[in-house]
Design a protein around this motif. Structure first.
Motif, PDB file in Angstrom:
ATOM      1  N   PHE A 141      50.170  41.142  72.652  1.00 56.73           N
ATOM      2  CA  PHE A 141      49.983  39.719  71.737  1.00 56.73           C
ATOM      3  C   PHE A 141      49.001  40.011  70.505  1.00 56.73           C
ATOM      4  O   PHE A 141      49.184  39.417  69.572  1.00 56.73           O
ATOM      5  N   GLU A 142      47.789  40.353  70.888  1.00 58.23           N
ATOM      6  CA  GLU A 142      46.857  40.434  69.603  1.00 58.23           C
ATOM      7  C   GLU A 142      47.267  41.462  68.852  1.00 58.23           C
ATOM      8  O   GLU A 142      46.763  41.488  67.608  1.00 58.23           O
ATOM      9  N   ALA A 144      50.072  42.205  67.620  1.00 55.52           N
ATOM     10  CA  ALA A 144      51.131  41.448  66.774  1.00 55.52           C
ATOM     11  C   ALA A 144      50.437  40.652  65.755  1.00 55.52           C
ATOM     12  O   ALA A 144      50.903  40.662  64.618  1.00 55.52           O
ATOM     13  N   SER A 145      49.166  40.105  66.148  1.00 57.48           N
ATOM     14  CA  SER A 145      48.560  39.395  64.769  1.00 57.48           C
ATOM     15  C   SER A 145      47.944  40.362  64.038  1.00 57.48           C
ATOM     16  O   SER A 145      48.100  40.289  62.825  1.00 57.48           O
ATOM     17  N   VAL A 146      47.870  41.541  64.297  1.00 57.28           N
ATOM     18  CA  VAL A 146      47.289  42.581  63.232  1.00 57.28           C
ATOM     19  C   VAL A 146      48.452  42.939  62.332  1.00 57.28           C
ATOM     20  O   VAL A 146      48.281  43.115  61.287  1.00 57.28           O
ATOM     21  N   LEU A 148      50.981  40.839  61.583  1.00 57.69           N
ATOM     22  CA  LEU A 148      51.109  39.783  60.703  1.00 57.69           C
ATOM     23  C   LEU A 148      49.942  39.905  59.624  1.00 57.69           C
ATOM     24  O   LEU A 148      50.223  39.689  58.479  1.00 57.69           O
ATOM     25  N   LEU A 149      48.771  40.340  59.893  1.00 62.94           N
ATOM     26  CA  LEU A 149      47.799  40.531  58.845  1.00 62.94           C
ATOM     27  C   LEU A 149      48.183  41.651  57.943  1.00 62.94           C
ATOM     28  O   LEU A 149      48.156  41.417  56.549  1.00 62.94           O
TER      29      LEU A 149
END
Lengths: 171, 481
Positions: A141-142, A144-146, A148-149
Motif C-alpha cells: 500500500f505504501e 503504491a504511493s511511491v 503515484l509520486l
C-alpha cells in the motif's frame, strides 16, 4: 437466480470487449469500455463483493473512462476520427497471436481439474478490504504511493518545454 | 479495531533511505541555483552510501506480514542495485549539462528506480514483486524520454512505456491465475500450494505469464525487440543505467521465483527457461554481428548476456545460483563501463554512437581506450577478466548439475561466446588500428572517468582474484541447501 443475472451481464461484457476493439471511432471504443466495466461491476456484486463493485464503478467507470473521453476530446477535437491503420501487415499477425493466447487462457480456465481456491465469505467487503490494506498489505500500500509520486514527477519532466538547443543525440 | 502487523523499520532501512534521498533531492532542487546542482549528486551519493552500509549490516529476517524478506539474495540484489544506481548518478551530470537536459528530477528518477530494484530483491509476495517492478520500470520509461528535444528519445520512451505496460499486464494476469488456483500470493505458500496441485494448467499458464513479464524487463528473446530501439533513442546515461538496473531487478526476481521458491518443481519450468536461454544466446549474438552502432551493439550484447544468465536460472543448482549472482556483478560493471566510455565522447554536438567513432581512440586517449579494450575483452568472456570468470561459473554449473540439457546449454553458450569475440574485439581493433575519427571530441569529466576507472578495476579484480565476489555469491547459493 444468479444465472439469470450473470448470463446477460457476461454477454454484455463480452459485447463491450468486442466493441472496444471493433469500433471505428475512439469515442465509441471508450463507451464500449464503459459497458465492459459496468458489467464487471455487476458480476462483482453477484460475488457479494459490494465494496469492489463500488470501487469498480467509481474508479474505472467513473474516473478512468472520463479521462479517456477527455484525451479523445483533446486529441481528436477537430476530426473526431481515429488515426488511419498504419500497420496493416501486423493486423494478421495480431489475430494469430491473440488466438493462440486465447487458446492458452481457455485451456487454463477450462482445464482447471483442481478446484479453485476457496475464499472467506466476507471477501471484498469494505471492512475486509480496509483491514487487509492496513495489515497484510501495508507495505505494498505504501509502495503504491511511491508509484503515484513518480507519476507526478514524470508528468513535470515530460510536460515541460524542450530546451532551446535541442539537437543532442541525433545521428 | 485494526491491529497493524508487526514490522521492523530497520529491516527496510536501505530502501527507506534511498526513497528519502530521492525526496530530499526533489525538494533541494527547488531552491538550488542551476550552477550548484553538484549538491544533488553529493546528496544522492551520500544517501546511497548510507543505504549500502545499512544493507550490509542490517539483520536478516522477514517483516511486514511476510511481504518483505532480507536474506543473502536480498542483500546481494540490494548492494548490486545500489552500486549501479551510484554509477547511474555519476555518469549523468556532465552529459546532461552538455545537452541542456540538466534537471534535478533526473537523479530523483534514478534513485527511485534503484530502490525499485532493491525491493524486487526483497519481495516475498507476488503483489509486492509486481509493485516493485513498477517502481523500477516507470522511472526508466521517463528516463528514456528525458531528451525532450530529440524525437528519437521521445519514441524510445513511448515504445518502452507501451511495451512495458503490456508486459506488466501479462505479469499481473499470471499473478491472478496463480491466486485463483492457490488462494495466495505469498511465495512460500505458493510453492506448497503449487506442489499440492501437481500438474495444473492454470498454474502452469500463470508461471508462464510471470516469465513473460520478467523476461521483458531482462530483454529475453522473444521479448527483446524493444531493447535496441530504446537504448538507441534514450540519452546515453539513461541507456547505461537502464541496461543494468533492469537486469539486476529482473534476475534477482527470477532467482527468487524459480530456483529459490519453486526449486522442488524444477521439472515443470526447467525446459521452458532452458529453451528461452538457448534462443536468447543465439539470437542476441547473431544479431550483434551486423551492428554498426555502438548503442545497438551493446543492446544486443545485453540480450546475449541475458541468455547466459538464464542458463544459470534454468539449471537452478546452488552453484548455478551463485554463478548468476557473480555474473550479474560482472555484467553490471562491464556494461556500465562500456557505456561510460561512450558518454565521455561526443561527435559533432551529438552522441558518439557509431563504432567508427572509436576509431583511433588509442592515440588520443590511451587510458580510455585501454579501459574500453578491457570491457570488450570481458564482454567477450576472455581471461583474465571478470567476464571469463562469470561465464566459466555458469557453464561449469550447467555441465555439473544440468544433465544432458545442461551440457547442451553450456555448448551453445561456449559457441556463441566464440561468435561474440568477433564483434566485441572489432571495437577494440578500430580503436587501436583505425585512423583518428574526425569530429569526435573527448570530454574529460572527472566523474565519468572515475566510473570508467572503478568499473575497469572491478572487472580486472574479479578476473584475477574472484574469491571475494564468489564467496559472497555462494552465500546466496547456500539459501538453496
Amino acid at each position: 437466480m444468479e444465472w439469470a443475472v450473470f448470463v446477460p451481464t457476461a454477454a454484455l461484457a463480452l459485447a463491450g470487449g468486442v466493441g472496444v476493439i471493433a469500433a471505428r471511432q475512439p469515442v465509441h471504443s471508450a463507451l464500449a469500455l464503459l459497458m465492459v466495466l459496468a458489467s464487471l461491476a455487476v458480476s462483482y456484486l453477484l460475488l457479494a463483493a459490494q465494496f469492489i463493485a463500488v470501487l469498480q464503478v467509481i474508479i474505472y467507470a467513473g474516473a478512468i473512462v472520463v479521462l479517456f473521453l477527455f484525451v479523445i476530446m483533446l486529441l481528436h477535437a477537430r476530426s473526431g476520427e481515429g488515426p488511419r491503420e498504419k500497420l496493416p501487415r501486423q493486423r494478421a499477425e495480431a489475430y494469430v497471436f491473440a488466438a493462440l493466447y486465447l487458446g492458452v487462457l481457455l485451456a487454463a480456465a477450462l482445464g482447471a481439474a483442481a478446484p479453485l481456491a476457496s475464499i472467506a465469505a466476507e471477501f471484498g467487503t469494505a471492512q475486509q478490504v480496509g483491514e487487509s490494506l492496513f495489515t497484510t498489505y501495508l507495505l505494498p500500500f505504501e509502495l503504491a504511493s511511491v508509484i503515484l509520486l513518480v507519476g507526478i514527477v514524470a508528468a513535470t519532466v515530460l510536460g515541460r518545454r524542450p530546451p532551446e538547443h535541442a539537437g543532442r543525440g541525433k545521428g | 479495531m485494526i491491529t497493524p502487523p508487526a514490522f521492523d523499520l530497520t529491516l527496510v532501512a536501505p530502501e527507506l533511505i534511498v526513497f528519502g534521498t530521492a525526496l530530499v533531492v526533489l525538494m533541494v532542487d527547488l531552491w538550488l541555483a542551476a550552477e550548484r546542482r553538484g549538491v544533488l549528486i553529493a546528496v544522492s551519493l551520500l544517501g546511497l552510501a548510507w543505504a549500502a552500509w545499512m544493507a550490509a549490516v542490517a539483520p536478516d529476517g522477514v517483516s511486514f506480514a511476510g511481504m518483505y524478506v532480507r536474506d543473502a539474495l536480498a542483500r546481494a540484489g540490494q548492494l548490486l542495485a545500489l552500486g549501479v544506481t551510484a554509477a547511474g548518478v555519476l555518469v549523468a551530470p556532465e552529459y546532461l549539462r552538455r545537452g541542456g537536459l540538466d534537471r534535478g528530477e533526473y537523479y530523483v528518477l534514478v534513485l527511485v528506480a534503484g530502490a525499485g530494484a532493491m525491493l524486487m530483491a526483497a519481495s516475498r509476495d507476488l503483489l509486492m514483486l509486481f509493485l516493485s517492478l513498477e517502481v523500477l520500470s516507470i522511472p526508466l520509461y521517463i528516463l528514456a524520454a528525458t531528451a525532450r528535444g530529440n524525437p528519437r528519445s521521445q519514441e524510445a520512451g513511448m515504445k518502452y512505456f507501451l511495451l512495458g505496460a503490456f508486459a506488466s499486464a501479462f505479469f499481473l494476469y499470471g499473478v491472478a491465475l496463480l491466486y485463483g488456483v492457490t488462494g495466495t500470493t505469498r511465495l512460500p505458500d505458493l510453492a506448497t500450494a503449487v506442489a499440492r496441485l501437481g500438474s495444473s494448467a492454470p498454474a502452469a499458464a500463470g508461471l508462464g505469464l510471470l516469465v513473460i513479464g520478467l523476461g521483458f524487463k531482462a530483454a529475453m528473446v522473444p521479448f527483446h525487440t524493444w531493447a535496441p530501439d530504446v537504448y538507441e533513442g534514450a540519452p546515453f546515461p539513461a541507456a547505461a543505467f537502464m541496461s543494468v538496473v533492469a537486469k539486476v531487478g529482473a534476475f534477482v526476481a527470477l532467482l527468487r521465483l524459480f530456483p529459490l521458491t519453486l526449486g522442488a518443481l524444477a521439472d515443470q519450468w526447467r525446459l521452458l527457461l532452458g529453451v528461452l536461454s538457448a534462443v536468447t544466446m543465439i539470437v542476441g549474438n547473431l544479431a550483434a554481428l551486423t551492428q554498426t552502432g555502438y548503442k545497438r551493439l551493446l543492446a544486443y550484447s545485453s540480450i546475449a548476456h541475458t541468455g547466459y544468465m538464464m542458463v544459470g536460472i534454468a539449471i537452478g543448482t546452488p552453484a548455478a545460483v551463485a554463478a548468476v549472482i557473480t555474473y550479474l556483478a560482472v555484467y553490471a560493471a562491464m556494461t556500465t563501463g562500456a557505456f561510460a566510455v561512450a558518454i565521455a565522447l561526443e561527435r559533432g554536438g551529438g552522441e558518439a554512437d557509431r563504432i567508427e567513432d572509436y576509431s583511433g581512440l588509442a592515440g588520443r586517449a590511451p587510458l580510455l581506450a585501454l579501459a574500453t579494450a578491457v570491457f570488450m575483452v570481458s564482454l567477450a568472456g576472455l581471461p583474465p577478466t571478470g567476464g571469463f570468470v562469470a561465464k566459466l561459473g555458469v557453464f561449469a554449473a550447467a555441465v555439473e548439475g544440468g544433465g544432458p540439457g545442461g551440457l547442451a546449454l553450456a555448448l551453445i553458450g561456449v559457441l556463441t561466446s566464440v561468435i561474440s569475440v568477433y564483434y566485441y574485439l572489432r571495437v577494440a581493433y578500430v580503436m587501436y588500428a583505425g585512423e583518428a575519427a574526425g569530429m569526435v571530441r573527448i570530454h574529460a569529466s572527472p566523474l565519468v572517468n572515475a566510473v570508467v576507472l572503478l568499473t575497469a578495476l572491478v572487472v580486472v579484480q574479479i578476473g584475477i582474484l574472484p574469491a571475494a565476489v564468489t564467496a559472497f555469491a555462494q552465500q546466496v547459493g547456500g539459501l538453496l541447501r
